[in-house]
Design a protein around this motif. Sequence first.
Motif, PDB file in Angstrom:
ATOM      1  N   ARG A  26      39.143  41.404  62.241  1.00 39.35           N
ATOM      2  CA  ARG A  26      38.289  41.120  61.091  1.00 39.35           C
ATOM      3  C   ARG A  26      39.049  41.497  59.828  1.00 39.35           C
ATOM      4  N   LEU A  27      39.460  40.474  59.089  1.00 41.66           N
ATOM      5  CA  LEU A  27      40.223  40.705  57.865  1.00 41.66           C
ATOM      6  C   LEU A  27      39.450  41.595  56.899  1.00 41.66           C
ATOM      7  N   GLU A  28      38.144  41.395  56.842  1.00 40.61           N
ATOM      8  CA  GLU A  28      37.303  42.154  55.914  1.00 40.61           C
ATOM      9  C   GLU A  28      37.438  43.657  56.142  1.00 40.61           C
ATOM     10  N   ALA A  29      37.538  44.068  57.404  1.00 40.35           N
ATOM     11  CA  ALA A  29      37.619  45.497  57.716  1.00 40.35           C
ATOM     12  C   ALA A  29      38.897  46.119  57.164  1.00 40.35           C
ATOM     13  N   HIS A  30      39.940  45.330  56.979  1.00 45.96           N
ATOM     14  CA  HIS A  30      41.192  45.832  56.429  1.00 45.96           C
ATOM     15  C   HIS A  30      41.214  45.761  54.906  1.00 45.96           C
ATOM     16  N   VAL A  31      40.643  44.690  54.358  1.00 49.58           N
ATOM     17  CA  VAL A  31      40.753  44.452  52.922  1.00 49.58           C
ATOM     18  C   VAL A  31      39.763  45.268  52.101  1.00 49.58           C
ATOM     19  N   MET A  32      38.512  45.336  52.528  1.00 50.20           N
ATOM     20  CA  MET A  32      37.480  45.959  51.702  1.00 50.20           C
ATOM     21  C   MET A  32      37.761  47.426  51.359  1.00 50.20           C
ATOM     22  N   PRO A  33      38.230  48.257  52.292  1.00 48.33           N
ATOM     23  CA  PRO A  33      38.549  49.645  51.911  1.00 48.33           C
ATOM     24  C   PRO A  33      39.644  49.725  50.849  1.00 48.33           C
ATOM     25  N   VAL A  34      40.601  48.805  50.904  1.00 48.50           N
ATOM     26  CA  VAL A  34      41.672  48.791  49.899  1.00 48.50           C
ATOM     27  C   VAL A  34      41.098  48.430  48.533  1.00 48.50           C
ATOM     28  N   LEU A  35      40.208  47.446  48.492  1.00 41.79           N
ATOM     29  CA  LEU A  35      39.584  47.064  47.221  1.00 41.79           C
ATOM     30  C   LEU A  35      38.766  48.210  46.650  1.00 41.79           C
ATOM     31  N   GLU A  36      38.040  48.906  47.496  1.00 41.87           N
ATOM     32  CA  GLU A  36      37.238  50.039  47.035  1.00 41.87           C
ATOM     33  C   GLU A  36      38.117  51.140  46.454  1.00 41.87           C
ATOM     34  N   GLU A  37      39.266  51.380  47.086  1.00 44.94           N
ATOM     35  CA  GLU A  37      40.190  52.397  46.578  1.00 44.94           C
ATOM     36  C   GLU A  37      40.786  51.980  45.238  1.00 44.94           C
ATOM     37  N   LEU A  38      41.087  50.688  45.079  1.00 44.49           N
ATOM     38  CA  LEU A  38      41.626  50.201  43.814  1.00 44.49           C
ATOM     39  C   LEU A  38      40.616  50.356  42.686  1.00 44.49           C
ATOM     40  N   VAL A  39      39.366  50.038  42.954  1.00 46.61           N
ATOM     41  CA  VAL A  39      38.322  50.190  41.933  1.00 46.61           C
ATOM     42  C   VAL A  39      38.149  51.658  41.563  1.00 46.61           C
ATOM     43  N   ALA A  40      38.174  52.524  42.556  1.00 45.86           N
ATOM     44  CA  ALA A  40      38.048  53.964  42.283  1.00 45.86           C
ATOM     45  C   ALA A  40      39.208  54.479  41.442  1.00 45.86           C
ATOM     46  N   ALA A  41      40.406  53.930  41.662  1.00 48.39           N
ATOM     47  CA  ALA A  41      41.599  54.400  40.952  1.00 48.39           C
ATOM     48  C   ALA A  41      41.721  53.813  39.553  1.00 48.39           C
ATOM     49  N   THR A  42      41.246  52.569  39.361  1.00 47.73           N
ATOM     50  CA  THR A  42      41.466  51.890  38.081  1.00 47.73           C
ATOM     51  C   THR A  42      40.203  51.646  37.264  1.00 47.73           C
ATOM     52  N   SER A  43      39.048  51.739  37.893  1.00 51.79           N
ATOM     53  CA  SER A  43      37.754  51.426  37.268  1.00 51.79           C
ATOM     54  C   SER A  43      37.628  49.955  36.874  1.00 51.79           C
ATOM     55  N   GLU A  44      38.520  49.108  37.398  1.00 49.09           N
ATOM     56  CA  GLU A  44      38.416  47.667  37.167  1.00 49.09           C
ATOM     57  C   GLU A  44      38.100  46.968  38.488  1.00 49.09           C
ATOM     58  N   SER A  45      37.680  45.713  38.407  1.00 50.36           N
ATOM     59  CA  SER A  45      37.337  44.962  39.607  1.00 50.36           C
ATOM     60  C   SER A  45      38.585  44.648  40.418  1.00 50.36           C
ATOM     61  N   ALA A  46      38.438  44.640  41.726  1.00 50.25           N
ATOM     62  CA  ALA A  46      39.551  44.329  42.625  1.00 50.25           C
ATOM     63  C   ALA A  46      39.105  43.213  43.568  1.00 50.25           C
ATOM     64  N   ALA A  47      40.046  42.313  43.884  1.00 52.83           N
ATOM     65  CA  ALA A  47      39.688  41.170  44.720  1.00 52.83           C
ATOM     66  C   ALA A  47      40.879  40.712  45.553  1.00 52.83           C
ATOM     67  N   PHE A  48      40.561  39.949  46.595  1.00 51.19           N
ATOM     68  CA  PHE A  48      41.581  39.376  47.467  1.00 51.19           C
ATOM     69  C   PHE A  48      41.359  37.878  47.500  1.00 51.19           C
ATOM     70  N   TYR A  49      42.386  37.115  47.123  1.00 51.89           N
ATOM     71  CA  TYR A  49      42.287  35.662  47.005  1.00 51.89           C
ATOM     72  C   TYR A  49      43.179  34.956  48.026  1.00 51.89           C
ATOM     73  N   ILE A  50      42.737  33.788  48.452  1.00 50.69           N
ATOM     74  CA  ILE A  50      43.562  32.904  49.261  1.00 50.69           C
ATOM     75  C   ILE A  50      43.565  31.531  48.590  1.00 50.69           C
ATOM     76  N   ARG A  51      44.512  30.696  48.988  1.00 53.76           N
ATOM     77  CA  ARG A  51      44.575  29.347  48.430  1.00 53.76           C
ATOM     78  C   ARG A  51      43.820  28.384  49.321  1.00 53.76           C
ATOM     79  N   GLN A  52      43.014  27.537  48.702  1.00 51.93           N
ATOM     80  CA  GLN A  52      42.291  26.479  49.400  1.00 51.93           C
ATOM     81  C   GLN A  52      42.635  25.164  48.719  1.00 51.93           C
TER      82      GLN A  52
END
Length: 255
Positions: free
Chosen positions: A88-114
């Motif tokens: 489950r990609l979500e299980a790997h990505v979401m904790p990283v995004l949460e840590e980035l938001v905690a560290a920077t106070s800005e929004s964090a996201a993961f994008y793919i190309r469609q």
Amino acid sequence: MTSKPRATPAMEGVASAERTLALLSAFRKGDGAVSLAELSARTGLVKSTIMRIAVSLEAAGYLSRTEGGYRLGAELLRLGMVYQQSFRLEAHVMPVLEELVAATSESAAFYIRQGEARQCLFRVDSPHRLRLHVRQGDLLPMDMSAIAQVLRIFTTTPLPPEADALDFPLYTAGVHDPHAAGLAMPVFGPEDHFAGALSITGPITRLTPKVARAATKTLRDAAAGLTRSLGGQPPLRPMPAPALRGAGRRKRSGE
């Protein structure tokens, strides 16, 4: 007399299991049958040890023996399919995004190309009330924003020659939205397969070139950690400080 409590011994691995895993990990992409001598050279194990381990692995379907040496067995393919179905990609990505938001106070996201669009696959919003309103699943154009540039570069085959000269993460401000800025970094999976773009985005008044430069190491470390988590290998050489596209002479740029 009260006896002193015994210290709990540290957990240790099993040597035979470690040797078995070393043998399986010695096989590389493109290998056919690998000779006993080559496996010994790759693992540092003596031939007699490899032969004993191989007997058990053959019986379980993890190896097969041929005239040219040893091949990986079909049981590994079955396990690989089980892993893919359970991954489950979500299980790997979401904790990283949460840590980035905690560290920077800005929004964090993961994008793919469609195709000719970029899709926000996962996102964690900034705690600030003033923030960019992008939702998971939204499709945005493949413009000249940092996120789109990263996606375009690493989904082009062969890799564009200018890719080696670019500084990552890329920073842009004002492309998709005149009030938005973004910082983006590539993430990889097994066999250097490009997985997507990890990004920090925010209002241009907060995510300035100076702030983006300060956030560079945080985003690089997060991308390297996510790459390892997905089974990839982060770049050996450190990427230079961002060129801060959109600052100074280039006014076009953003999320």
